[in-house]
Write an enzyme that holds these catalytic residues in place. Structure first.
Site, short mmCIF file in Angstrom:
data_model
loop_
_atom_site.label_atom_id
_atom_site.label_comp_id
_atom_site.label_asym_id
_atom_site.label_seq_id
_atom_site.Cartn_x
_atom_site.Cartn_y
_atom_site.Cartn_z
CB SER A 146 59.35 -32.46 -74.39
OG SER A 146 60.19 -33.41 -74.98
CG ASP A 234 56.78 -40.00 -73.47
OD1 ASP A 234 57.92 -40.37 -73.83
OD2 ASP A 234 56.52 -38.81 -73.18
CG HIS A 264 56.91 -36.98 -76.04
ND1 HIS A 264 57.45 -36.92 -74.77
CD2 HIS A 264 57.49 -35.96 -76.73
CE1 HIS A 264 58.31 -35.91 -74.69
NE2 HIS A 264 58.34 -35.32 -75.88
#
Length: 292
Positions: A146, A234, A264
């Site tokens: 991320s 995501d 995610h």
């Protein structure tokens, strides 16, 4: 998309278990409370460390780090996710420990400074300092998820002089416009929305044209060998596709494996079913291949 019918029962259960930590009255910009909730959630999913793995907290150029495993020929530097405002050494402790044990590499987890207290380039500067120091001792692979993956890609795209061995980016945010594709199709995906992305980017601040903040603006022609692992469900999924296409066209070596049926933050669900376990094994295999 009807995620509850599309995703596996195990992933739905993981999503529900995660969301149970977040009270309905939680202010999305109350970062101290957001961090407290996030840390409790991460502790809940902590899977423990492999028995016998050496772990030590240290400081590299003023940045707190955690070392996993013994000294190895190649070092993996890990940058944690959390939107540049959440997380730290504890939130991804078990992930880093398992990566070290399974890859055979020493993993260095970086506790970079967080926004909003330290906006803009603070996190990038911390990661660069650790990377420079580790590169002076031997080959380095960057790895992150991320926001941490974004930091890794920003270093790779601006510091070709470091001679990085490679980078492994897990559901990364890479700075392409939040328009069309997954940003629309998965705008309300479980655990991360397109709206959330806008909030995190606003809090981070800085120049949106600065390649040290936005990997899409970096020098994609000089990237080290790159492995991309976006999650299908995501909003960030297509960031990885666009980055891969642009980097390949610029002449860089890029491998991409989209993880179907995952959301995610799924690293915390990496052992809930055979598909998640196989997906995590692909990440480990990428580190092993790069370390040879």
């Amino acid at each position: 998309m009807d995620y509850r019918s599309y995703l596996s029962p195990e992933i739905i259960a993981f999503v529900d278990e995660t969301l149970a930590f977040y009270p309905e009255d939680l202010d999305p910009r109350d970062w101290p409370r957001q961090r407290a909730v996030y840390d409790r959630m991460a502790a809940h999913f902590h899977r423990g460390r492999p028995e016998g793995l050496a772990v030590a907290d240290r400081d590299i150029r003023g940045v707190p780090v955690r070392l996993y495993g013994e000294v190895s020929p190649v070092t993996v530097i890990y940058a944690h996710g959390g939107g540049f405002v959440l997380g730290g050494l504890e939130s991804h402790d078990d992930v880093c420990a398992e990566l070290a044990q399974r890859s055979g590499c020493r993993v260095v987890s970086v506790d970079y400074r967080l926004a909003p207290e330290h906006p803009g380039l603070a996190a990038h500067e911390d990661l660069v300092g650790v990377v420079e120091a580790c590169c002076a001792a031997g080959p380095v692979i960057l790895c992150g998820d991320s926001a941490g993956a974004s930091l890794c890609a920003a270093v790779s795209g601006t510091r070709a002089d470091l001679g990085l061995r490679g980078q492994v980016l897990i559901y990364p945010g890479l700075g392409f416009p939040h328009e069309a594709g997954s940003f629309v199709q998965h705008a309300e995906a479980p655990l991360l929305s397109t709206r959330d992305l806008g909030t995190y980017r606003e809090v981070l601040g800085g120049d949106p044209e600065d390649p040290r903040l936005v990997p899409a603006k970096g020098a994609l022609s000089t990237l080290p060998p790159t492995w991309l692992f976006p999650a299908e469900c995501d909003p960030l999924h297509d960031d990885a596709l666009r980055y891969a296409k642009a980097a390949r066209e610029a002449g860089s070596e890029v491998h991409l494996q989209s993880h179907a049926g995952l959301v995610h933050g799924w690293l915390r669900a990496r052992d809930v079913n055979d598909h998640a376990r196989a997906s995590f094994s692909q990440i480990v295999d990428a580190l092993v291949q790069l370390s040879r």
